[in-house]
Design an enzyme around this catalytic site. Structure first.
Site, PDB file in Angstrom:
ATOM      1  N   SER A  95       0.802  -1.226   0.000  1.00 30.97           N
ATOM      2  CA  SER A  95       0.000   0.000   0.000  1.00 30.97           C
ATOM      3  C   SER A  95       0.833   1.273   0.000  1.00 30.97           C
ATOM      4  CB  SER A  95      -0.938   0.008   1.214  1.00 30.97           C
ATOM      5  OG  SER A  95      -0.207   0.137   2.417  1.00 30.97           O
TER       6      SER A  95
ATOM      7  N   LYS B 170       0.936   4.720   6.781  1.00 29.48           N
ATOM      8  CA  LYS B 170       0.354   5.581   5.747  1.00 29.48           C
ATOM      9  C   LYS B 170       1.033   6.949   5.791  1.00 29.48           C
ATOM     10  CE  LYS B 170      -2.856   2.462   4.814  1.00 29.48           C
ATOM     11  NZ  LYS B 170      -2.782   1.631   3.586  1.00 29.48           N
TER      12      LYS B 170
END
Length: 309
Positions: A94, A166
């Site tokens: 990701s 993230k």
């Protein structure tokens, strides 16, 4: 001739046997005999194989101390891991191309005690009870396996099921929106140039769009809007807009800031904030208040010194 020879043999025999000690031998005034004094306990200091006993003792003491040293080292590592720096394993794609699957990153756990979380920071946070894990693992039933799994997670050699990584796109009070006329994500009306870190396919060389999903969110106090660099693969704040937090994550769930990749060696690098986030995102840049304060304080300080004269 024969008698002299026999007499010489008697003299040799008597001197060798010491049968007739001379006077100087009795009073100790005779010639000093050469002596080679052995160190005390010399025979005992020789170990088998010709090694001195001192070395053998040192070797033995080392092996006795080794378990203690290991325990102390692990204890210190756990203290450092709990309060200062922790290693994390990257289990998914990701955050490609910035972070690849299997990378190990170091996370600074004290930086946010000295400064606020900034836009562009790569953060590790705990998604327990809020986000579903991106990668699901079966909990081992064997207590020994479970222990080693915990140790592996603590030292960054195994993934943590509830930990996510993230990039912070927007901080409390920001309005984050996608997309403008050029398809860019905007923060407080300022478009982000994300070409330096968005995922690029190594075969086709096509880069991800900033987002295929539209959103317009004002980040609530105490929360952060986060997104992965591989936008087509990352289940980030965009995918959780129906959650109670509206997709944003609580600031108090942030574990720390990822600042360097340490493994594998061919990918060792730092993780700085991209240049686009150093711009003033709809307001004053972080250095602006300091610069304004300096501009105001300098004339005041100069005038004060002049009038004192």
């Amino acid at each position: 001739m024969g008698r002299q020879a026999r007499g010489d043999r008697r003299d040799m025999h008597s001197s060798s046997d010491g049968a007739a000690p001379r006077e100087e031998d009795l009073d100790g005034s005779g010639p000093e005999e050469e002596t080679s004094e052995r160190p005390s306990g010399g025979a005992d200091e020789e170990a088998e194989g010709g090694e001195p006993a001192g070395k053998k003792k040192k070797k033995g003491s080392f092996w006795k101390e080794l378990p203690v040293l290991i325990v102390v080292a692990v204890a210190l590592a756990l203290v450092v891991k709990s309060f200062v720096v922790q290693a994390f394993y990257i289990p998914s794609g990701s955050m490609q191309n910035t972070l690849e699957i299997g990378d190990r990153v170091l996370v600074n756990k004290i930086v946010y005690h000295t400064r606020d979380i900034k836009r562009g920071d790569i953060v590790v946070f705990n998604g327990m009870d809020s986000w579903d894990p991106e990668v699901t693992y079966t909990e081992p039933k064997n207590p020994v396996t479970r222990f080693f799994r915990w140790v592996g997670g603590a030292f960054g050699v195994a993934p943590g099921e509830k930990d996510y990584i993230k990039r912070v796109i927007a901080i409390p009070g920001d309005r984050v929106k996608c997309c403008d006329a050029q398809g860019r994500v905007t923060v407080n009306g300022v478009a982000l140039d994300e070409r330096s870190y968005l995922y690029t396919d190594p075969v086709t060389h096509e880069q991800n769009k900033p987002s295929d999903q539209k959103f317009d969110v004002t980040v609530k106090p105490g929360t952060l809007w986060v997104m992965g660099d591989h936008r087509e693969l990352s289940a980030d704040s965009r995918a959780h807009q129906e959650d109670p937090g509206g997709g944003a994550i609580p600031e108090d769930r942030v574990i720390g800031r990822a600042f360097v990749v340490v493994w594998p060696f061919n990918r060792v690098k730092t993780l700085p904030i991209p240049h686009t986030f150093t711009q003033a995102a709809g307001g004053l840049a972080p250095a602006t208040p300091f610069a304004l304060g300096l501009l105001i304080a300098t004339p005041a300080f100069w005038l004060r010194r002049r009038f004192r004269r």
